[in-house]
Design an enzyme around this catalytic site. Sequence first.
Site, mmCIF file in Angstrom:
data_model
loop_
_atom_site.group_PDB
_atom_site.id
_atom_site.type_symbol
_atom_site.label_atom_id
_atom_site.label_comp_id
_atom_site.label_asym_id
_atom_site.label_seq_id
_atom_site.Cartn_x
_atom_site.Cartn_y
_atom_site.Cartn_z
ATOM 1 N N ALA A 175 -16.792 -6.926 -9.037
ATOM 2 C CA ALA A 175 -15.594 -6.353 -9.653
ATOM 3 C C ALA A 175 -15.574 -6.500 -11.179
ATOM 4 O O ALA A 175 -15.362 -5.516 -11.897
ATOM 5 C CB ALA A 175 -14.354 -6.994 -9.051
ATOM 6 N N ASP A 178 -6.708 -6.144 -5.879
ATOM 7 C CA ASP A 178 -6.267 -7.039 -4.799
ATOM 8 C C ASP A 178 -7.431 -7.968 -4.436
ATOM 9 O O ASP A 178 -8.089 -7.782 -3.417
ATOM 10 C CB ASP A 178 -5.843 -6.185 -3.591
ATOM 11 C CG ASP A 178 -5.456 -7.034 -2.397
ATOM 12 O OD1 ASP A 178 -5.057 -8.199 -2.590
ATOM 13 O OD2 ASP A 178 -5.543 -6.532 -1.257
ATOM 14 N N ASP A 233 -15.988 -2.388 -4.144
ATOM 15 C CA ASP A 233 -16.044 -3.652 -3.404
ATOM 16 C C ASP A 233 -17.491 -4.107 -3.406
ATOM 17 O O ASP A 233 -18.401 -3.296 -3.552
ATOM 18 C CB ASP A 233 -15.550 -3.463 -1.964
ATOM 19 C CG ASP A 233 -15.093 -4.776 -1.341
ATOM 20 O OD1 ASP A 233 -13.870 -4.997 -1.244
ATOM 21 O OD2 ASP A 233 -15.953 -5.583 -0.943
ATOM 22 N N ARG A 244 0.842 -1.212 0.000
ATOM 23 C CA ARG A 244 0.000 0.000 0.000
ATOM 24 C C ARG A 244 0.871 1.253 0.000
ATOM 25 O O ARG A 244 0.593 2.225 -0.694
ATOM 26 C CB ARG A 244 -0.901 0.020 1.242
ATOM 27 C CG ARG A 244 -1.967 -1.047 1.231
ATOM 28 C CD ARG A 244 -2.676 -1.104 2.561
ATOM 29 N NE ARG A 244 -3.651 -2.193 2.573
ATOM 30 C CZ ARG A 244 -3.841 -3.012 3.594
ATOM 31 N NH1 ARG A 244 -3.139 -2.880 4.700
ATOM 32 N NH2 ARG A 244 -4.738 -3.971 3.514
ATOM 33 N N CYS A 288 -3.639 -13.873 -3.401
ATOM 34 C CA CYS A 288 -3.370 -14.452 -2.089
ATOM 35 C C CYS A 288 -3.719 -15.940 -2.064
ATOM 36 O O CYS A 288 -3.844 -16.539 -1.006
ATOM 37 C CB CYS A 288 -4.122 -13.689 -1.002
ATOM 38 S SG CYS A 288 -5.902 -13.670 -1.248
#
Length: 393
Positions: free
Chosen positions: A279, A297, A250, A212, A337
């Site tokens: 998204a 992300d 989001d 960030r 992730c």
Amino acid sequence: MAKKLPTVLLRAGEDRRVRAGHPWAFSNEILMDAETKALAPGTLATLRAPGGEALGLVTFNPHSLIAARLLSSNPEATVDALFIGRRFAQAAALRDRLVGVPYYRLIHAEADGLPGLIVDRFGDAFVVQANSAGMEALTPILLEALEAEFSPSTIVLKNDSPVRELEGLKREVVTAKGEVGSLELIENEARFVADLSGGQKTGWFYDQRDNRRFMAGLAKDANVLDVYSYSGGFGVLAAHRGAKSVVCIDRSQAALDSARQAAALNGVDKIVGFEKAEAFEALEKQKSRGFDVVICDPPAFVKSRKDLKTGAQGYRKLVRLAAPLVARGGFFFVASCSHLVDPPLFAEQVRRGLRDAERNGRILLSSGAALDHPVHPGLPETAYLKALVLQLD
Ligand code: SAH
């Protein structure tokens, strides 16, 4: 004298990996006789080589694939609140040096000597995730040690992760101490809001702290798009560091509400806009094609080995949809992730997505999780976070 612990015996030839420094023994490597199978999940045991030599002290779960997790290489260790407290103190000393403010991942499982345990710290509030039967069984001692080391105001047991099912544990959220709700945290000298019990995972994703900061450094006077923004860790920081405009997207209203509060706390509420949307749809519908900085992300697209192929293609699609929105010469951040997607596979999907979008550019940074998410040397595959920053032509 500590009472004698049960023995867990490795099969012939199966002691090599543990001797080489790997902190786990898998169930097929262990002699599962009736007595061993009958041990309660999470039992503390002495791990022994086939010849009987004690290799260390483990937590044992006969029903889990990762059956034994090394807690100490000293088989004589006494596991009590003092033992756990020493690990907490060591971990806190490292974070105080690395992060400087008391907002960080305190315990990152095996790398901090507490296999299966996650603890995130928010000042004097602590969020604990016990992701192994061993840590579940040790929870009363963990709480005692937390109390002794930090005198917390609040402790939440955020035991709702799906990985608990692999250990035969139920998913639940329990407030062990204090009042839980949203609280403020400081990161990269800006203020944010985390919801400790209702938020996602532990309430905040500390793993992106350094990324960030890096992206905010590119965002001065920029028009920024932050997709999968959660509570504004990237977008609000970019605004705080001088972005001209920021759009946070989001699908979670609760996450956007926290982001909105953070924007207000930092005096950038006029700069940051919010869009509750899916998204991919939002990317397809975006009118502006001239963002100087685009951040993506997403949550883990690959959650199990069986969806590796289709999930990995999600990253390609994400890049195909997001890259066209980046202005020429602008910057593009994309992360994964998913621990099953290794860095080469991720880079390959990003490359393909760029080809699909007919965009070229250069990789400026290839990074991972922030330093308060260390990795056990025997488990390099647990370095789950991959991030790429590109400049696009
Ligand atoms: N970038 C964030 C963390 C992102 S976590 C940070 O810096 O803290 C992933 C986020 O994606 C969550 O907030 C979740 O609500 C959101 N999300 C998951 N699936 C989504 C979808 N299909 N469309 C939009 N947002 C989604």
